[in-house]
Design a protein around this motif. Structure first.
Motif, PDB file in Angstrom:
ATOM      1  N   LEU A  52     -35.682 -38.098  32.387  1.00  0.00           N
ATOM      2  CA  LEU A  52     -34.953 -38.693  31.267  1.00  0.00           C
ATOM      3  C   LEU A  52     -34.440 -40.080  31.648  1.00  0.00           C
ATOM      4  CD1 LEU A  52     -33.759 -38.475  28.457  1.00  0.00           C
ATOM      5  CD2 LEU A  52     -31.757 -37.343  29.437  1.00  0.00           C
ATOM      6  N   GLN A  53     -33.993 -40.226  32.891  1.00  0.00           N
ATOM      7  CA  GLN A  53     -33.464 -41.521  33.345  1.00  0.00           C
ATOM      8  C   GLN A  53     -34.542 -42.607  33.273  1.00  0.00           C
ATOM      9  OE1 GLN A  53     -32.526 -41.772  37.516  1.00  0.00           O
ATOM     10  NE2 GLN A  53     -30.913 -43.270  37.176  1.00  0.00           N
ATOM     11  N   LYS A  54     -35.765 -42.259  33.716  1.00  0.00           N
ATOM     12  CA  LYS A  54     -36.845 -43.250  33.669  1.00  0.00           C
ATOM     13  C   LYS A  54     -37.241 -43.568  32.223  1.00  0.00           C
ATOM     14  CE  LYS A  54     -38.933 -42.353  38.159  1.00  0.00           C
ATOM     15  NZ  LYS A  54     -40.054 -41.715  38.877  1.00  0.00           N
ATOM     16  N   ALA A  55     -37.245 -42.558  31.381  1.00  0.00           N
ATOM     17  CA  ALA A  55     -37.606 -42.785  29.973  1.00  0.00           C
ATOM     18  C   ALA A  55     -36.586 -43.700  29.301  1.00  0.00           C
ATOM     19  CB  ALA A  55     -37.695 -41.447  29.237  1.00  0.00           C
ATOM     20  N   VAL A  56     -35.306 -43.491  29.572  1.00  0.00           N
ATOM     21  CA  VAL A  56     -34.260 -44.344  28.998  1.00  0.00           C
ATOM     22  C   VAL A  56     -34.393 -45.768  29.519  1.00  0.00           C
ATOM     23  CG1 VAL A  56     -31.774 -44.775  28.942  1.00  0.00           C
ATOM     24  CG2 VAL A  56     -32.642 -42.465  28.562  1.00  0.00           C
ATOM     25  N   ALA A  57     -34.639 -45.906  30.835  1.00  0.00           N
ATOM     26  CA  ALA A  57     -34.793 -47.248  31.425  1.00  0.00           C
ATOM     27  C   ALA A  57     -36.001 -47.952  30.826  1.00  0.00           C
ATOM     28  CB  ALA A  57     -34.924 -47.136  32.944  1.00  0.00           C
ATOM     29  N   TRP A  58     -37.081 -47.213  30.613  1.00  0.00           N
ATOM     30  CA  TRP A  58     -38.283 -47.803  30.006  1.00  0.00           C
ATOM     31  C   TRP A  58     -37.973 -48.324  28.601  1.00  0.00           C
ATOM     32  CZ3 TRP A  58     -41.084 -46.309  25.641  1.00  0.00           C
ATOM     33  CH2 TRP A  58     -42.333 -46.918  25.497  1.00  0.00           C
ATOM     34  N   ALA A  59     -37.225 -47.515  27.829  1.00  0.00           N
ATOM     35  CA  ALA A  59     -36.869 -47.939  26.476  1.00  0.00           C
ATOM     36  C   ALA A  59     -35.948 -49.163  26.511  1.00  0.00           C
ATOM     37  CB  ALA A  59     -36.195 -46.782  25.736  1.00  0.00           C
ATOM     38  N   GLN A  60     -35.010 -49.174  27.439  1.00  0.00           N
ATOM     39  CA  GLN A  60     -34.076 -50.304  27.523  1.00  0.00           C
ATOM     40  C   GLN A  60     -34.792 -51.593  27.890  1.00  0.00           C
ATOM     41  OE1 GLN A  60     -31.328 -48.650  30.361  1.00  0.00           O
ATOM     42  NE2 GLN A  60     -29.850 -48.083  28.797  1.00  0.00           N
ATOM     43  N   THR A  61     -35.726 -51.523  28.830  1.00  0.00           N
ATOM     44  CA  THR A  61     -36.386 -52.751  29.268  1.00  0.00           C
ATOM     45  C   THR A  61     -37.374 -53.279  28.235  1.00  0.00           C
ATOM     46  OG1 THR A  61     -38.003 -51.410  30.456  1.00  0.00           O
ATOM     47  CG2 THR A  61     -36.164 -52.297  31.730  1.00  0.00           C
ATOM     48  N   ASN A  62     -37.859 -52.401  27.369  1.00  0.00           N
ATOM     49  CA  ASN A  62     -38.834 -52.855  26.367  1.00  0.00           C
ATOM     50  C   ASN A  62     -38.208 -53.141  25.013  1.00  0.00           C
ATOM     51  OD1 ASN A  62     -41.769 -52.725  27.507  1.00  0.00           O
ATOM     52  ND2 ASN A  62     -40.680 -50.976  28.372  1.00  0.00           N
ATOM     53  N   SER A  63     -36.905 -53.138  24.965  1.00  0.00           N
ATOM     54  CA  SER A  63     -36.231 -53.522  23.712  1.00  0.00           C
ATOM     55  C   SER A  63     -34.912 -54.215  24.050  1.00  0.00           C
ATOM     56  CB  SER A  63     -35.974 -52.302  22.834  1.00  0.00           C
ATOM     57  OG  SER A  63     -35.147 -51.390  23.514  1.00  0.00           O
ATOM     58  N   MET A  64     -34.955 -55.083  25.046  1.00  0.00           N
ATOM     59  CA  MET A  64     -33.741 -55.775  25.486  1.00  0.00           C
ATOM     60  C   MET A  64     -33.559 -57.008  24.606  1.00  0.00           C
ATOM     61  SD  MET A  64     -32.977 -56.741  29.457  1.00  0.00           S
ATOM     62  CE  MET A  64     -32.595 -55.220  30.279  1.00  0.00           C
ATOM     63  N   TRP A  65     -32.603 -56.948  23.710  1.00  0.00           N
ATOM     64  CA  TRP A  65     -32.438 -58.031  22.740  1.00  0.00           C
ATOM     65  C   TRP A  65     -31.480 -59.083  23.282  1.00  0.00           C
ATOM     66  CZ3 TRP A  65     -31.849 -54.942  17.523  1.00  0.00           C
ATOM     67  CH2 TRP A  65     -33.090 -54.381  17.215  1.00  0.00           C
ATOM     68  N   PRO A  66     -31.936 -60.319  23.384  1.00  0.00           N
ATOM     69  CA  PRO A  66     -31.073 -61.366  23.948  1.00  0.00           C
ATOM     70  C   PRO A  66     -30.069 -61.922  22.936  1.00  0.00           C
ATOM     71  CG  PRO A  66     -33.435 -61.906  24.169  1.00  0.00           C
ATOM     72  CD  PRO A  66     -33.297 -60.819  23.154  1.00  0.00           C
ATOM     73  N   ASP A  67     -28.892 -62.206  23.428  1.00  0.00           N
ATOM     74  CA  ASP A  67     -27.916 -63.012  22.692  1.00  0.00           C
ATOM     75  C   ASP A  67     -27.863 -64.347  23.420  1.00  0.00           C
ATOM     76  OD1 ASP A  67     -25.713 -64.317  21.641  1.00  0.00           O
ATOM     77  OD2 ASP A  67     -24.601 -62.470  21.318  1.00  0.00           O
ATOM     78  N   THR A  68     -28.245 -65.388  22.735  1.00  0.00           N
ATOM     79  CA  THR A  68     -28.358 -66.668  23.433  1.00  0.00           C
ATOM     80  C   THR A  68     -27.011 -67.372  23.467  1.00  0.00           C
ATOM     81  OG1 THR A  68     -28.892 -67.811  21.412  1.00  0.00           O
ATOM     82  CG2 THR A  68     -30.704 -66.905  22.651  1.00  0.00           C
ATOM     83  N   PHE A  69     -26.779 -68.007  24.591  1.00  0.00           N
ATOM     84  CA  PHE A  69     -25.588 -68.838  24.693  1.00  0.00           C
ATOM     85  C   PHE A  69     -26.040 -70.190  25.236  1.00  0.00           C
ATOM     86  CE2 PHE A  69     -21.193 -69.869  25.035  1.00  0.00           C
ATOM     87  CZ  PHE A  69     -20.534 -68.953  24.235  1.00  0.00           C
ATOM     88  N   GLY A  70     -26.728 -70.931  24.393  1.00  0.00           N
ATOM     89  CA  GLY A  70     -27.261 -72.229  24.802  1.00  0.00           C
ATOM     90  C   GLY A  70     -26.195 -73.299  24.734  1.00  0.00           C
ATOM     91  N   LEU A  71     -25.926 -73.943  25.866  1.00  0.00           N
ATOM     92  CA  LEU A  71     -24.821 -74.893  25.947  1.00  0.00           C
ATOM     93  C   LEU A  71     -25.255 -76.301  26.307  1.00  0.00           C
ATOM     94  CD1 LEU A  71     -22.472 -72.433  27.748  1.00  0.00           C
ATOM     95  CD2 LEU A  71     -21.962 -73.475  25.549  1.00  0.00           C
TER      96      LEU A  71
END
Ligand code: SF4
Length: 201
Positions: A52-71
């Motif tokens: 389950l831990q690997k499945a959750v990590a796989w899902a997290q890494t393939n849907s990591m949504w960025p919040d940009t803080f461009g300065l």
């Protein structure tokens, strides 16, 4: 489960469950292979086994949504990773969010002046857990060439940073490299920086 050495090793299955010690049926019926073992082997052929831990990590890494803080200037390089040339969508990350509540990766690109430190921390606080931070470029990582009273000498003074991307500016490829290294950390089970540092989130 301990493996009984009286079981004939030639009969032992080479499949993962047998490697994990599932030989109870063989112990009960040592003279022949049971139907149960046949069924388990055919199941292993049909299914992909993971934790389950690997499945959750796989899902997290393939849907990591960025919040940009461009300065500053680094932000231009960051924007390029959504272009067709670099195509961050390959990793399920094309959805750059303007809302911290729908993002789990904060990319700080550019120098952070003291005036912007409080808003940056507020955005970080509004992100849901688990969340990660990338400090992109020399300025975000250490203040860069701006060693003066206006610029924060490293964004890790106000938020826990998971990955530093060096350069002035780092090219989009370097940011992609940093993102992929972060994915590797998540897949390896390394907790986010705020958990390691024990920083209240
Ligand atoms: S690291 Fe270089 S490119 Fe990036 S914000 Fe600082 S001066 Fe600009």
């Amino acid at each position: 489960m301990a493996v009984d050495e009286t079981v004939d090793p030639k009969r032992a299955s080479k499949r993962p469950l047998a490697k994990a010690g599932l030989q109870s049926e063989a112990l009960l019926w040592p003279t022949r292979k049971s139907v149960f073992e046949d069924e388990v082997e055919s199941l292993e052929d049909a299914l992909g086994l993971t934790t389950l831990q690997k499945a959750v990590a796989w899902a997290q890494t393939n849907s990591m949504w960025p919040d940009t803080f461009g300065l500053a200037c680094c932000a231009i390089e960051m924007m390029a990773i959504v272009s067709s040339r670099h195509d961050i969508a390959r990793f399920g990350m094309e959805r750059f969010s303007s809302s911290p509540r729908q993002a789990d990766l904060l990319i700080v690109s550019g120098r952070v002046v003291h005036k912007m430190a409080a808003p940056l921390r507020q955005v970080y606080d509004q992100m849901l857990e688990p969340k990660w931070v990338i400090a992109m470029g020399a300025c975000a990582s250490s203040g860069g060439m701006f060693n003066n009273y206006t610029v924060l000498q490293g964004v890790d003074k106000i938020v826990p940073v998971d990955m530093h991307v060096p350069g002035c500016p780092p090219r989009p490829e370097a940011l992609m490299e940093g993102i992929l290294r972060l994915h590797e950390k998540v897949m390896a089970g390394v907790p986010p920086a705020y958990q390691i540092r024990g920083v209240a989130s």
